[in-house]
Design a protein around this motif. Structure first.
Motif, PDB file in Angstrom:
ATOM      1  N   GLY A 164      -1.331  22.804   5.717  1.00  0.00           N
ATOM      2  CA  GLY A 164      -0.968  21.496   5.181  1.00  0.00           C
ATOM      3  C   GLY A 164      -1.310  20.362   6.128  1.00  0.00           C
ATOM      4  O   GLY A 164      -1.855  19.335   5.719  1.00  0.00           O
ATOM      5  N   ILE A 165      -1.021  20.571   7.434  1.00  0.00           N
ATOM      6  CA  ILE A 165      -1.329  19.535   8.423  1.00  0.00           C
ATOM      7  C   ILE A 165      -2.831  19.299   8.506  1.00  0.00           C
ATOM      8  O   ILE A 165      -3.303  18.148   8.504  1.00  0.00           O
ATOM      9  CB  ILE A 165      -0.748  19.925   9.802  1.00  0.00           C
TER      10      ILE A 165
ATOM     11  N   LEU B 272       5.991  23.529   1.348  1.00  0.00           N
ATOM     12  CA  LEU B 272       6.250  24.958   1.161  1.00  0.00           C
ATOM     13  C   LEU B 272       6.567  25.632   2.486  1.00  0.00           C
ATOM     14  O   LEU B 272       7.514  26.425   2.592  1.00  0.00           O
ATOM     15  CB  LEU B 272       5.033  25.610   0.502  1.00  0.00           C
ATOM     16  N   GLY B 273       5.789  25.314   3.527  1.00  0.00           N
ATOM     17  CA  GLY B 273       6.054  25.878   4.844  1.00  0.00           C
ATOM     18  C   GLY B 273       7.417  25.474   5.377  1.00  0.00           C
ATOM     19  O   GLY B 273       8.147  26.303   5.938  1.00  0.00           O
ATOM     20  N   ILE B 274       7.788  24.205   5.188  1.00  0.00           N
ATOM     21  CA  ILE B 274       9.092  23.726   5.666  1.00  0.00           C
ATOM     22  C   ILE B 274      10.223  24.421   4.908  1.00  0.00           C
ATOM     23  O   ILE B 274      11.226  24.835   5.505  1.00  0.00           O
ATOM     24  CB  ILE B 274       9.183  22.186   5.519  1.00  0.00           C
TER      25      ILE B 274
ATOM     26  N   ALA C  50       4.844  31.051   6.439  1.00  0.00           N
ATOM     27  CA  ALA C  50       5.331  29.678   6.620  1.00  0.00           C
ATOM     28  C   ALA C  50       4.475  28.928   7.632  1.00  0.00           C
ATOM     29  O   ALA C  50       4.122  27.759   7.417  1.00  0.00           O
ATOM     30  CB  ALA C  50       6.793  29.707   7.067  1.00  0.00           C
ATOM     31  N   LEU C  51       4.128  29.592   8.734  1.00  0.00           N
ATOM     32  CA  LEU C  51       3.290  28.946   9.749  1.00  0.00           C
ATOM     33  C   LEU C  51       1.887  28.653   9.208  1.00  0.00           C
ATOM     34  O   LEU C  51       1.311  27.609   9.503  1.00  0.00           O
ATOM     35  CB  LEU C  51       3.215  29.813  11.002  1.00  0.00           C
ATOM     36  N   LEU C  52       1.355  29.572   8.387  1.00  0.00           N
ATOM     37  CA  LEU C  52       0.053  29.325   7.759  1.00  0.00           C
ATOM     38  C   LEU C  52       0.117  28.112   6.837  1.00  0.00           C
ATOM     39  O   LEU C  52      -0.787  27.275   6.818  1.00  0.00           O
ATOM     40  CB  LEU C  52      -0.394  30.556   6.972  1.00  0.00           C
TER      41      LEU C  52
END
Length: 197
Positions: free
Chosen positions: A114-115, A142-144, A107-109
């Motif tokens: 994305g950012i 996806l991460g969120i 998720a952090l990746l």
């Protein structure tokens, strides 16, 4: 004439090899589809497989380190092998906790990827601006989504990724197998054609 016979045998061997590649692709696609239906089982299976791979890799690394004793890299090899063995044992004993940690890492990746894609696309404004923005937004979303329902999301996230990997790898092998058989067939037909005077 002997060369022609050898060439035909070689073509038949290649044809069978590409057929086996296609069969392996079908097996991977089926495994991926089953994994997508049973994501919890796929998550547990992938964690146990990962743990075994780390454990075996650590044992092999330790054997290599013992063989290389007396060199400058002996202790580094021992430390890396010990860490792999320890990580493998921990993952096999606590696959759920390992899946939760990997889901958080994924998720952090996705969030950072994305950012960076969104910011990079807006700063550079290259020819693929729209696609880069869309991909960055998808990674961010996806991460969120994974973080929002964490740790319960870890029960299906890793299994879903593992199953999708199997599915797409299988489709790639099927495409390569069919394409290879077609090329071999075309080359074999071309060799059989009589030479026009």
């Amino acid at each position: 004439m002997a060369g022609f016979g050898r060439s035909r045998r070689h073509a038949a061997k290649l044809y069978r090899g590409f057929g086996l590649l296609t069969a392996l692709g079908v097996i991977l696609v089926l495994a991926g589809l089953v994994g997508l239906v049973y994501t919890g089982v796929a998550t547990l299976t992938s964690m146990l497989l990962f743990g075994w791979l780390l454990l075996i890799g650590g044992i092999v690394g330790l054997l290599h380190a013992v063989q290389a004793r007396g060199t400058n890299f002996f202790w580094l090899g021992v430390i890396v092998a010990a860490l792999n063995i320890a990580a493998g044992v921990v993952i096999m004993r606590r696959p759920e906790a390992a899946a939760a940690a990997l889901a958080m890492f994924a998720a952090l990746l996705f969030l950072t990827g994305g950012i960076f894609r969104l910011v990079g696309a807006l700063v550079v404004r290259g020819p693929q601006l729209g696609w880069t923005l869309l991909l960055g937004a998808f990674y961010l979303l996806l991460g969120i989504l994974v973080l929002e329902s964490w740790p319960s999301s870890s029960q299906y996230v890793i299994g879903c990724f593992f199953s999708l990997t199997l599915l797409f790898d299988g489709l790639g092998l099927i495409a390569a197998g069919f394409g290879g058989r077609r090329v071999v067939g075309m080359v074999a037909e071309d060799r059989v054609k009589p030479v026009q005077p």
